[in-house]
Design a protein around this motif. Structure first.
Motif, PDB file in Angstrom:
ATOM      1  N   THR A  81      28.101  46.340  51.139  1.00 39.01           N
ATOM      2  CA  THR A  81      28.993  47.500  50.981  1.00 39.01           C
ATOM      3  C   THR A  81      29.928  47.642  52.186  1.00 39.01           C
ATOM      4  N   ASN A  82      29.949  46.627  53.064  1.00 38.32           N
ATOM      5  CA  ASN A  82      30.831  46.651  54.235  1.00 38.32           C
ATOM      6  C   ASN A  82      32.288  46.589  53.794  1.00 38.32           C
ATOM      7  N   ALA A  83      33.117  47.444  54.384  1.00 37.23           N
ATOM      8  CA  ALA A  83      34.519  47.552  53.956  1.00 37.23           C
ATOM      9  C   ALA A  83      35.282  46.242  54.143  1.00 37.23           C
ATOM     10  N   ASP A  84      35.065  45.552  55.269  1.00 42.50           N
ATOM     11  CA  ASP A  84      35.760  44.280  55.518  1.00 42.50           C
ATOM     12  C   ASP A  84      35.320  43.212  54.522  1.00 42.50           C
ATOM     13  N   VAL A  85      34.019  43.208  54.225  1.00 42.18           N
ATOM     14  CA  VAL A  85      33.500  42.230  53.260  1.00 42.18           C
ATOM     15  C   VAL A  85      34.088  42.489  51.881  1.00 42.18           C
ATOM     16  N   LEU A  86      34.120  43.743  51.471  1.00 40.57           N
ATOM     17  CA  LEU A  86      34.655  44.081  50.150  1.00 40.57           C
ATOM     18  C   LEU A  86      36.131  43.726  50.036  1.00 40.57           C
ATOM     19  N   LYS A  87      36.863  43.890  51.140  1.00 38.48           N
ATOM     20  CA  LYS A  87      38.292  43.553  51.139  1.00 38.48           C
ATOM     21  C   LYS A  87      38.471  42.054  50.944  1.00 38.48           C
ATOM     22  N   GLN A  88      37.676  41.257  51.689  1.00 38.82           N
ATOM     23  CA  GLN A  88      37.770  39.803  51.553  1.00 38.82           C
ATOM     24  C   GLN A  88      37.269  39.341  50.187  1.00 38.82           C
ATOM     25  N   LEU A  89      36.244  40.011  49.691  1.00 40.33           N
ATOM     26  CA  LEU A  89      35.704  39.675  48.384  1.00 40.33           C
ATOM     27  C   LEU A  89      36.757  39.910  47.297  1.00 40.33           C
ATOM     28  N   ASP A  90      37.529  40.970  47.457  1.00 40.41           N
ATOM     29  CA  ASP A  90      38.593  41.257  46.494  1.00 40.41           C
ATOM     30  C   ASP A  90      39.666  40.178  46.531  1.00 40.41           C
ATOM     31  N   GLN A  91      39.972  39.663  47.744  1.00 37.96           N
ATOM     32  CA  GLN A  91      40.951  38.584  47.874  1.00 37.96           C
ATOM     33  C   GLN A  91      40.446  37.311  47.194  1.00 37.96           C
ATOM     34  N   VAL A  92      39.157  37.014  47.410  1.00 36.47           N
ATOM     35  CA  VAL A  92      38.556  35.844  46.748  1.00 36.47           C
ATOM     36  C   VAL A  92      38.602  36.011  45.237  1.00 36.47           C
ATOM     37  N   LYS A  93      38.275  37.216  44.774  1.00 41.44           N
ATOM     38  CA  LYS A  93      38.282  37.511  43.338  1.00 41.44           C
ATOM     39  C   LYS A  93      39.670  37.324  42.751  1.00 41.44           C
ATOM     40  N   GLN A  94      40.693  37.789  43.472  1.00 39.17           N
ATOM     41  CA  GLN A  94      42.062  37.627  42.996  1.00 39.17           C
ATOM     42  C   GLN A  94      42.417  36.146  42.850  1.00 39.17           C
ATOM     43  N   GLY A  95      42.065  35.362  43.879  1.00 39.61           N
ATOM     44  CA  GLY A  95      42.363  33.929  43.832  1.00 39.61           C
ATOM     45  C   GLY A  95      41.670  33.240  42.682  1.00 39.61           C
ATOM     46  N   LEU A  96      40.396  33.578  42.455  1.00 38.14           N
ATOM     47  CA  LEU A  96      39.635  32.979  41.349  1.00 38.14           C
ATOM     48  C   LEU A  96      40.231  33.364  40.004  1.00 38.14           C
ATOM     49  N   MET A  97      40.618  34.631  39.875  1.00 39.46           N
ATOM     50  CA  MET A  97      41.204  35.102  38.615  1.00 39.46           C
ATOM     51  C   MET A  97      42.520  34.390  38.323  1.00 39.46           C
ATOM     52  N   ILE A  98      43.347  34.245  39.368  1.00 37.50           N
ATOM     53  CA  ILE A  98      44.641  33.575  39.191  1.00 37.50           C
ATOM     54  C   ILE A  98      44.446  32.129  38.759  1.00 37.50           C
ATOM     55  N   ARG A  99      43.567  31.406  39.487  1.00 30.42           N
ATOM     56  CA  ARG A  99      43.335  29.994  39.167  1.00 30.42           C
ATOM     57  C   ARG A  99      42.779  29.818  37.771  1.00 30.42           C
TER      58      ARG A  99
END
Length: 255
Positions: A81-99
């Motif tokens: 639930t760490n804010a920095d982790v969630l932010k990076q996780l969202d970036q990873v999620k965006q990249g995976l969704m796009i690909r």
């Protein structure tokens, strides 16, 4: 650093196949042979070889074990639930969704057999297989040396033997062999003479920026048109790429 974190996240999110052999357990997490093989395969070639042996795989499993131990500790301390982790996780999620979206969308866009044949019939000139020559050469520093080498060949000495003895080029050690080459691969002066010679023809000294060459042509092929089947893979790739780009341009404009 973000790339490493993304790699760890993707790895941990991967669901192992039901039949995959478990090679280690870390808390409630399992490390499977499938995961080990996949993670090694994702590495650059120079690192893959380091983990190719059984000893190397054991070492890599130790690294994965340490990785998962740290993950479990981080989870214990509520880093999920760490804010920095969630932010990076969202970036990873965006990249995976796009690909994944791009993969799924573009995989549906393919040209038909009829379209490929129509394009082939209308653009035959694009599928020319250029003329090729298989030749050997002797490279000398002066025109006089080249002429002397040519005279030896014409008097009956094997071209390869003379090349090995006197040629200053890197191919000299293998009898001057240049293999097959097409137009545009050699310097213009050399190419012009090589393609003008008949099979088994031996040239006069040819001056280029490298020195003086004696060329012997061993075989040659004329320019031909590739058949549809020969050009099919190239044609399909070209037309699919064009169609997919067109689709993406239209989609982006619409969005």
């Amino acid at each position: 650093m973000k790339g490493i974190i993304a790699g760890i996240l993707i790895s941990l999110m991967a669901v192992p196949a039901a039949h995959a052999k478990v090679v280690a357990k870390v808390g409630n997490l399992e490390i499977t042979e499938q995961e080990v093989a996949r993670r090694i395969q994702q590495m650059p070639p120079q690192y893959q070889s380091a983990f190719a042996s059984e000893q190397g795989k054991k070492k890599f499993i130790d690294q994965l074990t340490q990785e998962k131990l740290i993950y479990l500790q981080a989870k214990k301390e509520n880093y999920d639930t760490n804010a920095d982790v969630l932010k990076q996780l969202d970036q990873v999620k965006q990249g995976l969704m796009i690909r994944q979206y791009m993969t799924d969308t573009l995989s549906k866009i393919k040209v038909s057999e009829e379209e490929m044949k129509k394009y082939y019939d209308e653009h035959g000139a694009q599928f020319m297989a250029g003329a090729k020559v298989m030749a050997k050469h002797i490279l000398c520093k002066t025109g006089e040396e080249a002429k002397a080498a040519r005279d030896r060949v014409l008097k009956g000495e094997e071209f390869e033997d003379v090349a090995k003895e006197v040629s200053t080029g890197p191919s000299g050690k293998k009898g001057g062999d240049l293999g097959w080459f097409s137009k545009g691969q050699m310097v213009p002066e050399f190419e012009k003479v090589a393609f003008s010679l008949e099979k088994n023809g031996v040239s006069e000294p040819v001056k280029t920026q490298f020195g003086y060459h004696i060329i012997k042509v061993y075989d040659k092929t004329a320019e031909t048109v590739k058949s549809f089947e020969e050009a099919r893979a190239e044609l399909e790739q070209k037309l699919n790429r064009t169609r997919q780009k067109q689709h993406m341009d239209e989609m982006i404009l619409k969005l």
